[in-house]
Structures are given as structure tokens and as C-alpha cells.
Design a protein around this motif. Structure first.
Motif, PDB file in Angstrom:
ATOM      1  N   LEU A  91      35.823  40.955  36.637  1.00  0.00           N
ATOM      2  CA  LEU A  91      34.876  41.299  37.704  1.00  0.00           C
ATOM      3  C   LEU A  91      35.586  42.108  38.788  1.00  0.00           C
ATOM      4  CD1 LEU A  91      31.977  40.773  38.930  1.00  0.00           C
ATOM      5  CD2 LEU A  91      33.066  38.924  40.214  1.00  0.00           C
ATOM      6  N   ASP A  92      35.034  43.279  39.109  1.00  0.00           N
ATOM      7  CA  ASP A  92      35.640  44.145  40.119  1.00  0.00           C
ATOM      8  C   ASP A  92      35.016  43.824  41.483  1.00  0.00           C
ATOM      9  OD1 ASP A  92      36.458  46.166  41.817  1.00  0.00           O
ATOM     10  OD2 ASP A  92      36.253  47.755  40.301  1.00  0.00           O
ATOM     11  N   ARG A  93      35.679  42.939  42.212  1.00  0.00           N
ATOM     12  CA  ARG A  93      35.109  42.445  43.474  1.00  0.00           C
ATOM     13  C   ARG A  93      34.919  43.561  44.499  1.00  0.00           C
ATOM     14  NH1 ARG A  93      37.986  36.546  44.573  1.00  0.00           N
ATOM     15  NH2 ARG A  93      37.524  35.671  42.518  1.00  0.00           N
ATOM     16  N   CYS A  94      35.895  44.486  44.532  1.00  0.00           N
ATOM     17  CA  CYS A  94      35.808  45.605  45.487  1.00  0.00           C
ATOM     18  C   CYS A  94      34.556  46.426  45.238  1.00  0.00           C
ATOM     19  CB  CYS A  94      37.003  46.541  45.291  1.00  0.00           C
ATOM     20  SG  CYS A  94      38.253  46.244  46.481  1.00  0.00           S
ATOM     21  N   GLU A 111      31.441  44.577  46.324  1.00  0.00           N
ATOM     22  CA  GLU A 111      31.339  44.569  47.780  1.00  0.00           C
ATOM     23  C   GLU A 111      30.862  45.927  48.287  1.00  0.00           C
ATOM     24  OE1 GLU A 111      33.747  42.012  50.894  1.00  0.00           O
ATOM     25  OE2 GLU A 111      35.001  43.546  49.956  1.00  0.00           O
ATOM     26  N   LEU A 151      25.376  40.607  41.598  1.00  0.00           N
ATOM     27  CA  LEU A 151      26.179  39.746  40.704  1.00  0.00           C
ATOM     28  C   LEU A 151      25.333  39.258  39.526  1.00  0.00           C
ATOM     29  CD1 LEU A 151      28.499  37.086  42.369  1.00  0.00           C
ATOM     30  CD2 LEU A 151      29.107  38.959  40.838  1.00  0.00           C
ATOM     31  N   LEU A 203      33.689  30.820  40.034  1.00  0.00           N
ATOM     32  CA  LEU A 203      33.781  32.277  40.058  1.00  0.00           C
ATOM     33  C   LEU A 203      34.831  32.803  39.077  1.00  0.00           C
ATOM     34  CD1 LEU A 203      32.736  34.847  41.507  1.00  0.00           C
ATOM     35  CD2 LEU A 203      34.545  34.509  43.204  1.00  0.00           C
ATOM     36  N   TRP A 211      34.359  35.785  49.372  1.00  0.00           N
ATOM     37  CA  TRP A 211      34.499  35.399  47.957  1.00  0.00           C
ATOM     38  C   TRP A 211      34.903  33.943  47.816  1.00  0.00           C
ATOM     39  CZ3 TRP A 211      32.307  38.071  44.322  1.00  0.00           C
ATOM     40  CH2 TRP A 211      32.125  39.451  44.488  1.00  0.00           C
TER      41      TRP A 211
END
Ligand code: NAD
Length: 318
Positions: free
Chosen positions: A211-214, A217, A161, A198, A188
């Protein structure tokens, strides 16, 4: 008051050597004993690090190959024995379950002959399987068995991040929880950067893409295998994680970090070890936190439980 004492490291290969050198450089021990089935390896690592004790940058720590008798007066025992996944292999630590369950039983049955006082820092994979096996097969105080677990993934989250927003990784707060492995997940709902919120980060850091959380992760899981495939093994990150826990215990920090231990009924779970936030003091793990998780994160925690339980079943562990 803190007592800097003896550390025994079991397993003197990539991970054991990295732990040895970080503990030495951070002066977290006055004596370190190294044990391995391959005692030449333990001798070699002990000698190499001992040579560095001549430097004015070093504190003169007594480092030597050891035997299980060294556990008798140890403050910490760090367990890194047993094979790892290798470059090109199926990327799943859980396939080591049967092999390393045997290694853990053989190592721990020696340890308990000499002590039930030392803090045990678990590193061997599959981490949650190994932590569960030594905690449930032996009558050792549970608070003193600490599985390094998802603090490493949490450090990876901070790094990834922080790289994304070009900030200091220490500005990233929040947890990766669950299995140390493929089912680790970012909680998250706990993540923040520098208390900016966030949801507002893209605006603060002027990012046009959300933001591409997938993707983040996925990157946290994949990056471990990238290290294995690029350099052959991982050792530096986990050595820092081990030192973080040792320091928290030595200094009685009451710090809260994600780490693995047998679940004691939190989230209705008790048949596995998993990482959730836990408070660390001089007595080891003194509290665990059943963080409120939204439904999608709760589902992921259940998925971790299923995977670890299946691996335990596969290795014949009740
Ligand atoms: P490695 O295969 O290079 O070394 C394993 C060492 O354990 C060898 O030196 C071997 O002789 C020794 N050993 C095996 N059985 C033993 C026994 N019964 N008693 C004493 N020593 C024994 O592995 P490595 O790269 O050093 O990794 C060690 C372990 O740490 C692996 O299980 C790996 O998956 C794990 N690991 C965990 C994390 C984490 O985040 N928890 C990170 C990195 C590595």
C-alpha cells in the motif's frame, strides 16, 4: 429525548442547496429557513424543495426563505455563505481567508442578535479560519460551534482505501486530522480496515504491491480539486458530513468524530482551529482527544497549525 426543530441555512448556493435537500430527505428538521444575499436564489431553492413535499416519500417539512430573525428559535444554523475556489484557480482554500473572514463577521454579527442557543455547523472555507473567527470574535458558547473540518477528508480516505481493496468504505476506521485543506494528513497510526490490521491488509486482500500511503494521502487532498474541476463545485459529500453531525447532536450520540474547533491547549495549541477527534452529544462538542501521535504525524499537525495561523495572520485575525 430528541426535538426535531428548525434549521437555518445561510448561503443558498451549491452547498446550501445540497444541505437543504439532505436535511429534508433525512427528516432532520421540521422547518428550514434559507438566507442568502441573493434572496431570489434562496426563494428558488426553497420553492423547488417544497414542491417535493407532495411526494409520498416526503415528510411535510416547512421550507421557506428567511431572515436572521429565524435564528431566534433555530436548533441548528448551518453556515455555507461566501465564495468557494473555482475550477482552474490555485488549489488552496486558504486564499479565501480575507474575503470569507469578512463574510463570517457580517453573518455572525446578525446571528448573535437573535440567539446563543443554536448549534452552529460551519462549512464556509477556509473552514478552520472561519471556525476560529466566529469562535473568537463573538461571545458564543464554544461547544456549540462545530467546524465540519476533516470528517470530509476522513470520508474520502474511507472511499479511496475501500476502492483500493474493493471493500465497503464503512469498514475503514481511522482519522484524517489537521487543516481542512492541503495540510490535512492521514493519522495512519489510527487507521484500520474491518479490524484486520493495517499492516496485514495487503496479505489478506492478496495485493502483491505494498500500500502506497503517500499516494493515498495525496489522493485525499487532490480528489476535492478533481471534483471542483470536473463539476464546478463540491456539495454532496459535505452535505452528508453536515447531516452526520446534526444527527449526532439530535440523538445525543456521544459519537467521536474528527471536527474543527478552536484548540484549547491540546498539543500545546490555542491560536488556531483544527480538526482532532472530538465527542459530539446534544450539548455539542463535549470532549476533545489529544490522540497520541508518532513524531512524523505530530510534525504534520504542526504544519497544519502553521498554515492556518499564517492564513489568520494574513486576514488580520489575532
Ligand atoms: P458559491 O460561491 O456558489 O455560493 C456562495 C453563496 O453565499 C452565494 O449564494 C452568495 O450570495 C452567498 N453569500 C455571500 N456572502 C453572503 C453573506 N454575507 N450573507 C449571506 N449569503 C452570502 O459557493 P458554494 O459552492 O455554495 O460554497 C459555499 C462555501 O462552502 C464556500 O466557502 C466553499 O468553499 C465551502 N465549502 C466547504 C466545504 C467543506 O468541506 N468545509 C465543502 C464544499 C464547499
Amino acid at each position: 429525548s430528541i426535538h426535531i426543530g428548525k434549521v437555518v441555512i445561510i448561503g443558498a448556493s451549491h452547498v446550501g442547496a445540497a444541505v437543504l435537500n439532505k436535511i429534508t430527505d433525512f427528516q432532520l428538521a421540521s422547518e428550514i429557513a434559507l438566507i442568502d444575499l441573493d434572496m431570489d436564489r434562496a426563494r428558488g431553492e426553497a420553492l423547488d424543495t417544497s414542491h417535493a413535499m407532495s411526494s409520498p416519500y416526503s415528510t411535510n417539512i416547512k421550507i421557506h426563505p428567511g431572515t436572521y430573525e429565524d435564528c431566534r428559535d433555530a436548533s441548528f444554523i448551518v453556515i455555507t455563505a461566501g465564495p468557494s475556489i473555482l475550477p482552474g484557480e490555485t488549489p488552496d482554500r486558504l486564499k479565501l481567508a480575507s474575503t470569507n473572514t469578512k463574510v463570517m463577521r457580517s453573518v455572525f454579527s446578525e446571528i448573535v442578535k437573535y440567539t446563543k442557543d443554536a448549534m452552529i455547523i460551519m462549512i464556509t472555507n477556509p473552514l478552520d479560519v472561519a471556525t476560529y473567527v466566529v469562535s473568537t470574535d463573538f461571545d458564543y458558547p464554544r461547544a456549540k460551534i462545530l467546524g465540519t473540518g476533516t470528517l470530509l477528508e476522513t470520508y474520502r480516505l474511507r472511499y479511496i482505501l475501500a476502492e483500493h481493496y474493493d471493500i465497503d468504505p464503512k469498514n475503514v476506521q481511522g482519522y484524517v486530522l489537521g487543516e481542512h485543506g492541503n495540510d490535512a494528513f492521514v493519522a495512519w497510526s489510527t487507521v484500520n480496515c474491518a479490524s484486520l490490521g493495517l499492516d496485514h491488509l495487503d496479505a489478506y486482500f492478496e495485493r502483491s504491491e505494498k500500500l502506497d500511503r503517500c499516494n493515498i494521502e495525496h489522493g485525499i487532498i487532490q480528489t476535492a480539486y478533481d471534483v471542483v474541476n470536473l463539476k464546478g463545485y463540491t456539495n454532496t459529500g459535505i452535505a452528508m458530513v453536515a447531516c452526520r453531525f446534526i444527527k449526532a447532536i439530535l440523538y445525543n450520540e456521544h459519537t467521536i468524530l474528527p471536527c474543527s474547533a478552536v484548540m484549547d491547549g491540546a498539543y500545546g495549541m490555542c491560536d488556531v482551529a483544527l480538526s482532532i477527534p472530538r465527542m459530539i452529544s446534544q450539548d455539542g462538542i463535549v470532549r476533545s482527544f489529544e490522540v497520541r501521535l508518532p513524531d512524523d504525524e505530530m510534525e504534520k499537525l504542526l504544519r497544519s497549525q502553521k498554515s492556518v495561523r499564517a492564513a489568520l495572520d494574513g486576514a488580520g485575525v489575532k
